[in-house]
Design a protein around this motif. Structure first.
Motif, mmCIF file in Angstrom:
data_model
loop_
_atom_site.group_PDB
_atom_site.id
_atom_site.type_symbol
_atom_site.label_atom_id
_atom_site.label_comp_id
_atom_site.label_asym_id
_atom_site.label_seq_id
_atom_site.Cartn_x
_atom_site.Cartn_y
_atom_site.Cartn_z
ATOM 1 N N ILE B 76 17.533 46.291 12.404
ATOM 2 C CA ILE B 76 16.672 46.239 13.595
ATOM 3 C C ILE B 76 17.268 45.278 14.626
ATOM 4 O O ILE B 76 17.341 45.574 15.821
ATOM 5 C CB ILE B 76 15.247 45.797 13.200
ATOM 6 C CG1 ILE B 76 14.626 46.828 12.264
ATOM 7 C CG2 ILE B 76 14.386 45.618 14.446
ATOM 8 C CD1 ILE B 76 13.278 46.418 11.718
ATOM 9 N N LEU B 80 18.510 46.482 18.433
ATOM 10 C CA LEU B 80 17.935 45.944 19.657
ATOM 11 C C LEU B 80 18.940 45.120 20.450
ATOM 12 O O LEU B 80 18.919 45.129 21.673
ATOM 13 C CB LEU B 80 16.707 45.093 19.335
ATOM 14 C CG LEU B 80 15.464 45.906 19.009
ATOM 15 C CD1 LEU B 80 14.361 45.029 18.485
ATOM 16 C CD2 LEU B 80 15.001 46.637 20.245
ATOM 17 N N LEU B 84 20.841 48.029 22.491
ATOM 18 C CA LEU B 84 19.860 48.081 23.579
ATOM 19 C C LEU B 84 19.891 46.841 24.463
ATOM 20 O O LEU B 84 19.008 46.623 25.287
ATOM 21 C CB LEU B 84 18.450 48.294 23.017
ATOM 22 C CG LEU B 84 18.294 49.622 22.273
ATOM 23 C CD1 LEU B 84 16.904 49.764 21.687
ATOM 24 C CD2 LEU B 84 18.581 50.794 23.205
ATOM 25 N N GLY B 85 20.890 45.983 24.269
ATOM 26 C CA GLY B 85 21.146 44.920 25.229
ATOM 27 C C GLY B 85 20.128 43.784 25.281
ATOM 28 O O GLY B 85 20.072 43.051 26.259
ATOM 29 N N GLN B 86 19.320 43.621 24.227
ATOM 30 C CA GLN B 86 18.379 42.498 24.236
ATOM 31 C C GLN B 86 19.070 41.258 23.656
ATOM 32 O O GLN B 86 20.038 41.348 22.914
ATOM 33 C CB GLN B 86 17.135 42.845 23.417
ATOM 34 C CG GLN B 86 16.399 44.064 23.933
ATOM 35 C CD GLN B 86 15.949 43.890 25.367
ATOM 36 O OE1 GLN B 86 15.195 42.984 25.682
ATOM 37 N NE2 GLN B 86 16.434 44.737 26.251
ATOM 38 N N SER B 87 18.519 40.077 24.016
ATOM 39 C CA SER B 87 19.143 38.837 23.560
ATOM 40 C C SER B 87 19.013 38.693 22.041
ATOM 41 O O SER B 87 17.932 38.866 21.476
ATOM 42 C CB SER B 87 18.493 37.650 24.273
ATOM 43 O OG SER B 87 18.332 36.576 23.402
ATOM 44 N N THR B 89 19.102 36.040 20.321
ATOM 45 C CA THR B 89 18.212 34.925 20.023
ATOM 46 C C THR B 89 16.761 35.365 20.041
ATOM 47 O O THR B 89 15.995 35.073 19.125
ATOM 48 C CB THR B 89 18.407 33.793 21.054
ATOM 49 O OG1 THR B 89 19.790 33.634 21.292
ATOM 50 C CG2 THR B 89 17.813 32.501 20.565
ATOM 51 N N ALA B 90 16.386 36.079 21.117
ATOM 52 C CA ALA B 90 14.992 36.496 21.264
ATOM 53 C C ALA B 90 14.592 37.430 20.128
ATOM 54 O O ALA B 90 13.565 37.238 19.471
ATOM 55 C CB ALA B 90 14.788 37.174 22.617
ATOM 56 N N PHE B 93 14.367 35.619 16.781
ATOM 57 C CA PHE B 93 13.197 34.744 16.687
ATOM 58 C C PHE B 93 11.928 35.554 16.430
ATOM 59 O O PHE B 93 11.124 35.211 15.556
ATOM 60 C CB PHE B 93 13.061 33.929 17.977
ATOM 61 C CG PHE B 93 11.787 33.142 18.053
ATOM 62 C CD1 PHE B 93 11.621 32.010 17.276
ATOM 63 C CD2 PHE B 93 10.752 33.545 18.879
ATOM 64 C CE1 PHE B 93 10.433 31.297 17.328
ATOM 65 C CE2 PHE B 93 9.568 32.835 18.930
ATOM 66 C CZ PHE B 93 9.409 31.705 18.154
ATOM 67 N N VAL B 94 11.767 36.652 17.179
ATOM 68 C CA VAL B 94 10.577 37.483 16.988
ATOM 69 C C VAL B 94 10.559 38.054 15.571
ATOM 70 O O VAL B 94 9.523 38.050 14.899
ATOM 71 C CB VAL B 94 10.535 38.627 18.028
ATOM 72 C CG1 VAL B 94 9.392 39.560 17.730
ATOM 73 C CG2 VAL B 94 10.409 38.058 19.413
ATOM 74 N N LEU B 95 11.729 38.506 15.096
ATOM 75 C CA LEU B 95 11.787 39.048 13.739
ATOM 76 C C LEU B 95 11.428 37.972 12.712
ATOM 77 O O LEU B 95 10.765 38.259 11.710
ATOM 78 C CB LEU B 95 13.177 39.610 13.449
ATOM 79 C CG LEU B 95 13.454 40.995 14.019
ATOM 80 C CD1 LEU B 95 14.909 41.372 13.826
ATOM 81 C CD2 LEU B 95 12.558 42.030 13.354
#
Lengths: 349, 328
Positions: B76, B80, B84-87, B89-90, B93-95
């Motif tokens: 996952i 992402l 899909l170019g998401q940070s 780190t972000a 952290f959410v995971l």
């Protein structure tokens, strides 16, 4: 660190932007609900019943509604502070520790000068809380700028240290008489509690302070040169430096401001919610605040509605174990799933 | 003497899940992907591993489940962030938070339920050796595997072609791409293998070292694992040393609880975490420009060994760690 794109790219019609934003919001909502429903179904509980309590449970009685507002308060304070650190490109995971240190610092005037007139004492207490949180955040800033320890790890280490310090005070110097010392310090005298409406736990002063803080952060980011410089540092520290912005200074200021706001949140937990220092004084509001800020891409305008929604899920979930025998951590699953699927939707856009 | 030997053996055992978690993180980070979800992955692996082992009455199946869960979380993260170019780190952290909550929710039915565990398995003959026997050869299979994992990862990273490719992904992905290496696919592979190891680390807690399941069973150990990788300068042997040091601190804290009166036990539990940060700061300070200048000003015979020591201690992160890769 990647800073999310906030303004629309040039040459794209505003209606298309609005449509695409709406579509990805819907996608995020559906994704989160799908995941949460799957999790609920796998344990054999009725998703509809669970959602009813999760979404509306906080609005069924005045008592629960005031609990929800009193949880929104520290959430908005933390999220406001984190909006600043995010603008500066920082992942301030130390926010939890900053809340705890705020609570600890708030206790100091309460213990030393309990005979002052309450309004003065509250002011002193919240001032101390802001200072405590800011100093704790500056420690993280010093570790990052002085010793090049990434703020994520500096913050995490300081979180553990802060909770150790609170425990030490509760069980050591601030120990209360009798048994159950581990549950918290002796409760404050009634006249030092923030005044509440009727018999509810709602102390209106607290949410008002949070709204004030949010408005201040909004104004700082949208209308001041300082806010502009902060965002410049977040987008590219090197470029900001070349343009004459003192990046280390802005980073310290952003962290200290966030720490001060998180500290006030901790102080309000003491004088407005728990009326004592307890080991779990932050109840995880700092990390929840981080989720809020990630979800709203650090746009201040969305902080309030999302904080309200997250707080109502958490307060609603408290009833789940008793009514349906469902573990209350499903609220956290939903909150996490929302942010994850928002990231997904953003990626697909 | 005997007590010391017992304590040392306890340190080796206590460090074994950390070894798996840090080696997993190392493989992923060497390929340029930072998996910040470690703490949540460990919890979810621990919960799922225990639940499955309990239901199927099979410890290996528990470990396999945990490995699959770890790989799935990493998948996952990769989807992402890499596609899909998401940070990173972000997403990580959410995971971390999401997996933590999932473990609490899905694990509620098995809280404090007794279940199966890895069986103790002293190695015949070797276990009777003086000193070394009790220290190294009276453990269980998982702990033996943790002894083997470090040299294995070291060999893989630094002596094989695959390891060379992996490190190229973390240092110069564009060059690797130009040489015809499928950068994204290889990063997926590294991150998922690493994630599987992290998941196994989780199962090692619930099925071996801290048997059973409870709310937030592993208390922040994933964050520590991430810090140890930095402390170890992304080198397997030094990371292993970090794991053993951390485990030793934990054992010392545990032993000294009865010895020091007046200081609550909970305070001791946070001590290793704090020391970790202090050590990280010291290691990084050694590389600071100010200190480098001071060292440069030293007389020649002193300077050379100190510079050598400093360069050995300080290590930089993989150059492309956490950065998105775009096809040139």
């Amino acid at each position: 660190m990647q800073q999310p794109e906030i303004s629309p790219p040039p040459g794209v019609a505003p209606t298309r932007i609005a449509f695409s934003a709406l579509r990805s919001t819907l996608l995020a909502l559906l994704g989160a609900l799908a995941l949460t429903t799957l999790v609920l179904l796998s344990t054999g509980v009725s998703p509809l019943e669970t959602y009813r309590i999760l979404f509306f449970g906080a609005f069924t009685t005045p008592g629960r509604f005031s609990d929800m507002l009193m949880l929104t308060t520290p959430l908005v304070l933390c999220a406001s502070g984190l909006t600043l650190t995010f603008a500066a490109g920082l992942y301030n995971l130390g926010v939890e520790g900053q809340v705890v240190l705020g609570a600890v610092a708030a206790m100091i005037p309460l213990r030393l000068l309990p005979d002052l007139p309450p309004p003065l004492l509250w002011t002193l207490s919240l001032g101390a809380a802001a200072l405590g949180g800011a100093l704790w955040a500056l420690l993280a800033a010093a570790l990052r700028l002085g010793a090049r320890v990434n703020e994520i790890f500096a913050g995490l280490g300081l979180n553990f240290l802060a909770s150790g310090l609170a425990l030490f005070l509760i069980l050591g110097p601030w120990r209360r008489e009798g048994t159950a010392a581990a549950s918290g310090t002796a409760p404050l005298p009634r006249e030092l509690w923030l005044p509440t409406i009727d018999n509810l736990r709602l102390a209106p002063l607290a949410p008002m302070l949070a709204l004030l803080a949010l408005a201040l952060v909004w104004w700082l980011l949208s209308s001041t040169r300082w806010g502009l410089e902060l965002r410049a540092v977040g987008l590219s520290p090197a470029a900001a430096d070349r343009l004459g912005v003192a990046a280390p200074r802005r980073i310290s200021e952003a962290l200290a401001s966030c720490g001060a706001l998180a500290g006030v949140a901790g102080g309000l937990q003491v004088i407005g919610v728990f009326h004592q220092l307890i080991p779990n004084i932050s109840s995880g509001v700092g990390l929840l605040g981080l989720l809020v800020v990630l979800l709203v891409l650090a746009r201040p305008i969305w902080v309030l509605p999302i904080s309200l929604a997250f707080a109502s899920f958490t307060v609603g979930s408290v009833q789940l174990p008793l009514t349906l025998g469902v573990d209350s951590s499903i609220a956290g699953v939903l909150q996490g799933a929302l942010v994850l699927s928002a990231l997904l939707a953003r990626g697909l856009r | 003497m005997d007590q010391l030997l017992i304590d040392l053996a306890a340190v080796l055992a206590a460090a074994s899940p950390l070894i798996f978690a840090t080696m997993g993180a190392l493989i992923s980070e060497r390929a340029g992907v930072i998996n910040l979800s470690l703490d949540g992955t460990i919890l979810l692996g621990a919960m799922a591993g225990f639940s499955v082992a309990l239901a199927a009455n099979s410890v290996p199946l528990g470990f396999l489940t945990a490995a699959l869960i770890g790989a799935a979380v990493a998948l996952i993260l990769c989807l992402l962030s890499l596609n899909l170019g998401q940070s990173q780190t972000a997403v990580g952290f959410v995971l971390a938070l999401l997996c933590t909550e999932l473990s609490s929710f899905l694990g509620a039915p098995v809280v404090r339920v007794p279940g199966p565990a890895v069986a103790f398995a002293p190695i015949p003959l070797l276990a009777d050796l003086p000193m070394l026997g009790p220290l190294l050869f009276r453990h269980d299979p998982f702990i033996y595997m943790s002894f083997l994992l470090v040299p294995l990862v070291w060999w893989l990273l630094f002596s094989t072609r695959l390891g060379l490719l992996l490190r190229a992904l973390g240092e110069r992905p564009a060059t690797a791409f130009a040489r015809g290496i499928p950068v994204l696919r290889m990063r997926y592979l590294a991150c998922m293998v690493g994630g599987a190891l992290v998941g196994i680390a989780g199962a090692a807690y619930s099925l071996d070292l801290k048997q059973g399941w409870s709310y937030r069973h592993t208390f922040g150990v994933g964050w520590i694992a991430l810090a140890i990788v930095i402390f170890g300068g992304w080198r397997p042997w030094r990371i292993a040393l970090g794991c053993y040091l951390f485990a030793a601190l934990e054992i010392v804290a545990l032993r000294s609880q009865s010895g020091l009166r007046g200081i609550p036990t909970q305070v001791f539990q946070v001590a290793p975490f704090v020391l970790m940060i202090v050590v990280l700061a010291l290691v990084n300070l050694l590389a600071s420009p100010t200190l480098t200048r001071y060292i440069a000003a030293l007389p020649e015979p002193l300077r050379r060994p100190i510079t050598k020591l400093a360069t050995q201690i300080v290590a930089a992160a993989p150059a492309a760690l956490g950065k998105p890769f775009e096809r040139p």
